[in-house]
Design an enzyme around this catalytic site. Structure first.
Site, mmCIF file in Angstrom:
data_model
loop_
_atom_site.group_PDB
_atom_site.id
_atom_site.type_symbol
_atom_site.label_atom_id
_atom_site.label_comp_id
_atom_site.label_asym_id
_atom_site.label_seq_id
_atom_site.Cartn_x
_atom_site.Cartn_y
_atom_site.Cartn_z
ATOM 1 C CG HIS B 54 31.498 31.000 -31.430
ATOM 2 N ND1 HIS B 54 31.651 29.676 -31.125
ATOM 3 C CD2 HIS B 54 32.662 31.602 -31.062
ATOM 4 C CE1 HIS B 54 32.846 29.468 -30.588
ATOM 5 N NE2 HIS B 54 33.483 30.631 -30.535
ATOM 6 C CE LYS B 254 32.501 26.756 -24.978
ATOM 7 N NZ LYS B 254 32.737 28.139 -25.379
ATOM 8 C CB ILE B 340 35.957 41.113 -24.679
ATOM 9 C CG1 ILE B 340 35.465 42.525 -24.337
ATOM 10 C CG2 ILE B 340 35.422 40.677 -26.033
ATOM 11 C CD1 ILE B 340 33.957 42.662 -24.231
ATOM 12 C CB SER B 346 31.573 35.785 -32.685
ATOM 13 O OG SER B 346 32.335 34.631 -32.489
ATOM 14 C CB CYS B 404 57.204 32.670 -46.847
ATOM 15 S SG CYS B 404 56.336 31.326 -46.029
#
Lengths: 416, 485
Positions: B54, B254, B340, B346, B404
């Site tokens: 962010h 949000k 946290i 970030s 893969c």
């Protein structure tokens, strides 16, 4: 840089048939590229019978069916590159390959045939809610672990989806001593072959729950149980109908998708319905000289039809390599009422030396209807059908001369 | 009783905070061990989040969240370069649908400026739609933050730990802490398998940080588990958006974000649901419906058929409303790194920098002579040029075998991720390190092959290879057949 007349990418049934056909029709240098250690593709893990009833009039296992073609290929000078992955193809028909022995190389070809087959839809694609434990896998992955590697992937099993691999694995797991509790199917009908429902479920008293789906997965480490709920006509689960099944494994047989990494990256035009490349009467994609056949073009029910389609593609690839294929645009085959898709999607009449077979699927179950083929709005053919289901691929033949100067072609389902 | 293992520093928890601190301590001459209760790095909140770095306009000024977010954001480009972690500085938009939301954008901009976020700009409708043509045409403006980015959060945590271990740190997995006592030299940490002693004890235990705190001192905060559910879309949906697109925060919450990931998938989510059990990381039909429904408001043509997986992650919401990052006079040498929540990812590099300063208050740190600032580069075969691919295979034939197919991962890359420090032991651990199994077929093709490679490289039976946790076995025995190869 090595140059070939025809390169087939994928050494399963489509690649084997296309390469042989290209060779028989005059392509000199032909190469099959296969990512696995052996040719044969998914057939190698399909150890059940039922293959080759059309092609050989015999009842073969998957490996036996593959072996017939592998032996024929080995009698020719077709080059085989196994343990080799194609990383990229170009519009100029370059093919970038990678393997441990020869390293990273660029090949070129007059014609490429895409024969990479398909892959399975996953739990993630369905967004089934719940925890993310071990024991949730696609039926094909389970089939590989059981049949090729000899490992059991579960003891108490629920299967979601009644596609053919799911049905086959219901029987296979039962024979290996697992208990298959149920097969849940979202639709009101199975997408598998009727014979597989009888031989793989009914014979072992495994219940097929139509219009049901898995609505929750429980278990932190390994699957501990799943909820199965009824669904309504919009395929939404009906609250309150969920039943909990204690199990350690959920196998998914919820559809196959063409393996389109290479054509997608090469900007080849895709069909929204088949989700494979659009092809024309020659099984040629939107890039001239790049062909596609078998399950990458559209997912088939029977390998026999993959073989027939791929022989045709191999033949046209050889013709293209020799410069004998007419370029240009054709007419579109229109999927009318009741039709999900038609392959080929485009027809250039001047390349139709023989009668053209149209392959198609209906988009829902029909009883007592007719398939109607129109060219320029004129009814050319009507075929009465007592029963049609999306699970069974259908075909209809069109005479080459009728296609000349045609401006439109349409297929539809009409009530009797 | 096992012998007590002594370290200068013990960090509880191998999530992004714990491993970032271990990495930040790497230049110094000290003994350090990270103790983790699960069997891999980044197994909690750090592996299942939006992966957004962010810009820093969300958090209120003068909080630890705003301070460490803005500082952490500025550290990211250099850090990810040094540790070779996938990171893209793509910028973010907060979109507005009406004048009320435009006003909120203005407030966010002012708050961001107060927090020290550079170059924030309000875009008008034309600017938004010419840069992001697939967004809902009803969007009338956006707050553009050019410093927002996306990172692969688990690869970052793994890189932190590997870097720390390359410089001498140790890692003890599957070793949950059971009790902590103070000693003359600091702290005695009892775990499932060992007893440790440390001068400095750092609590980075994620959702369990309150429990660890309470083993050392009087309770002073609690943590609540808040779950967020996500969809991940195929790379075929890659250019649905080119920036991180947030909805405008409102009284409804949000909102959900839509963003390209560091690996060019598209991520959609999260919702926010308070749950009792921090281990309850299942997805729910209601939650997934809520996320998808909300995302359609931002991007009406979001392609559902491109969904390749869904997952949920857990945030540790602190009762204090802010990060809890501090030492205590009453317990010298004990440092909490707790609560946290977002923007924890970030903030992680800045938190680690700050915590290493706190450590310096307690022990004298001397720089190492042989410090390795960079992590050994990871070869990502599919990103190389034709020439480099050819060269690589010549030297190591295992680069010549793709395991893969969806993500183009070679056998050599998988072998490398197993043998690096903090290496992989499970299918999911290989996936987090190499992407193998993280593509559109979700391991259907490569799964059995990776079981073979893990079994061969670690010299353990295939039956014991797990998907994720050490009880998540994939193979339950052999088939009936005899005379196997």
């Amino acid at each position: 840089m090595m140059h070939y007349d025809v390169i087939c990418i994928g050494g399963g049934p489509a690649g084997l048939a296309a390469a042989l056909s290209a060779k028989e029709n005059g392509a000199e240098k032909v190469c099959i590229i296969e990512r696995d250690l052996e040719l044969g593709g998914i057939l190698q893990q399909c150890i059940h019978n039922g293959f080759g009833l059309h092609t050989f009039k015999e009842d073969l296992t998957g490996p036996e069916y593959a072996q017939r073609f592998i032996e024929k290929v080995k009698e020719t000078d077709i080059e085989i590159k196994t343990d080799t992955m194609v990383l990229e193809i170009g519009k100029d028909r370059s093919v970038y390959i990678l393997n441990p022995n020869e390293g990273y190389q660029k090949l070129s070809a007059n014609a490429i045939v895409l024969t990479m087959g398909c892959r399975e839809r996953t739990r993630g694609a369905l967004a089934i809610p719940g925890t993310r434990p071990a024991g949730v896998m696609t039926a094909g992955t389970a089939q590989r672990l059981v049949n090729i590697e000899g490992y059991m992937v579960g003891k108490k099993v629920v299967i979601l989806g009644s596609g053919d691999i799911g049905l086959i694995m219901a029987r296979r797991m039962t024979l290996e001593g697992a208990k298959v509790l149920a097969v849940a199917e979202l639709m009101p009908y199975s997408s598998g072959l009727t014979r597989n429902i009888v031989q793989c479920l009914d014979d072992y008293q495994i219940p097929l729950l139509l219009q049901h789906t898995v609505t929750n997965i429980y278990g932190k480490n390994r699957v501990e149980s799943v909820d199965i709920s009824e669904v309504n006509d919009k395929f939404e689960s009906i609250p309150g109908t969920e039943k909990n099944f204690e199990c350690d494994t959920l196998l998914l047989s919820v559809g196959l998708l063409p393996e389109i990494e290479l054509p997608f990256a090469a900007d080849i035009v895709m069909d929204k319905r088949t989700r494979g490349p659009r092809v024309n009467e020659s099984m040629e994609t939107s890039i001239p000289g790049i062909f596609a056949c078998g399950n990458i073009a559209h997912v088939h029910d029977l390998v026999d039809f993959v073989t027939i389609e791929s022989q045709k593609a191999g033949n046209f690839a050889a013709e293209f390599a020799k410069g004998n294929l007419q370029a240009g645009n054709g007419i579109c085959s229109l999927a009318g009422e009741g039709i999900s898709y038609i392959v080929p999607q485009e027809i250039r009449a001047n390349n139709c030396k023989k009668d053209l077979e149209l392959y198609f699927r209906v988009n829902r179950v029909f009883d007592n209807v007719k398939i109607v083929l129109r060219i320029d709005d004129r009814i050319i053919k009507e075929i009465k059908k007592r029963h049609l289901a999306p699970g069974e691929m259908e075909s209809i033949k069109v005479k080459a001369e009728l296609l000349l100067n045609a401006e439109s072609l349409k297929l539809e389902i009409v009530n009797n | 009783m096992n012998k007590c293992k002594k370290y200068d520093v013990i960090i509880v928890g191998a999530g992004v905070s714990g491993t970032a601190i271990a990495s930040a301590m790497a230049p110094y001459n000290l003994s350090l061990c990270v103790i983790e209760k699960t069997n891999d790095i980044s197994n909690g909140a750090s592996k299942a989040n939006s992966g957004i770095v962010h810009a820093g306009y969300d958090a209120k000024p003068d909080t630890l969240m705003s301070r460490f977010n803005v500082r952490g954001n500025a550290m990211y480009p250099g850090l990810c370069e040094r540790l070779d972690v996938p990171f893209k500085l793509i910028g973010s938009y907060v979109v507005a649908f009406n004048s009320k939301e435009l006003k909120i954008l203005q407030e966010l901009k002012e708050r961001g400026e107060k927090n020290g976020v550079p170059d924030l700009k309000i875009l008008n409708a034309d600017e938004v739609h010419s840069n992001e043509p697939k967004l809902n045409p009803e969007i009338i403006g956006a707050l553009y933050a050019p410093t927002a980015g996306v990172v692969s959060p688990y690869e970052l945590s793994i890189a932190f730990m590997e870097h720390a271990m390359d410089n001498g740190a140790e890692l003890s997995l599957e070793n949950p802490v059971t009790d902590i006592n103070r000693s003359d030299n600091g702290f005695i940490v009892k775990t499932k398998n060992d007893t440790f002693e440390a001068k400095i004890l750092i609590n980075a235990a994620g959702a369990y940080a309150d429990k660890i705190h309470n083993m050392v001192m009087e309770p002073s905060f609690t943590l609540f588990a808040r779950r967020g559910e996500y969809f991940l879309l195929d790379k075929y949906a890659g250019h649905s958006v080119d920036h991180v697109i947030f909805q405008c925060p409102s009284e409804l919450g949000k909102g959900v974000l839509i963003a390209p990931t560091a690996h060019e998938n598209i991520i959609v989510g999260p919702n926010a649901e308070d749950v009792d059990d921090p281990e309850a990381v299942e997805t729910t039909q209601n939650g997934l419906n809520e996320v998808w429904g909300s995302a359609l408001r931002t991007l009406p043509n979001l392609p559902k058929e491109q969904v390749i997986t869904t997952f949920s992650g857990m945030r540790a919401e602190p009762s204090t409303g802010d990060f809890i990052i501090r030492d205590y006079d009453e317990a010298p040498g004990f440092i909490d790194v707790a609560g946290i929540k977002s923007p924890g990812l970030s903030a992680a590099p800045a938190i680690a920098e700050y915590v290493s300063d706190l450590v310096k208050k307690h022990i004298h740190l001397v720089e190492k002579d042989n410090y390795k600032p960079e992590r050994r580069k990871i070869i990502r075969f599919h990103t190389l040029t034709h020439e480099d691919k050819a060269k690589l295979v010549k030297n190591d034939p295992l680069y010549g075998r793709i395991i893969c197919r969806c993500e183009g991962v070679t056998e050599a890359e998988i072998v490398d991720c197993i043998h690096r420090n903090a290496g992989a032991h499970t299918l999911d651990a290989v996936k987090r390190r190499t992407r193998s199994g993280g593509g559109r077929c979700q391991g259907g093709f490569c799964g059995p092959r990776i079981i073979d490679i893990l079994s061969r490289e670690l010299n353990i039976a295939k039956e014991t290879i797990c998907k994720d946790s050490s009880a998540s076995r994939i193979i339950l025995g052999e088939t009936k057949g005899e005379g196997k190869q």
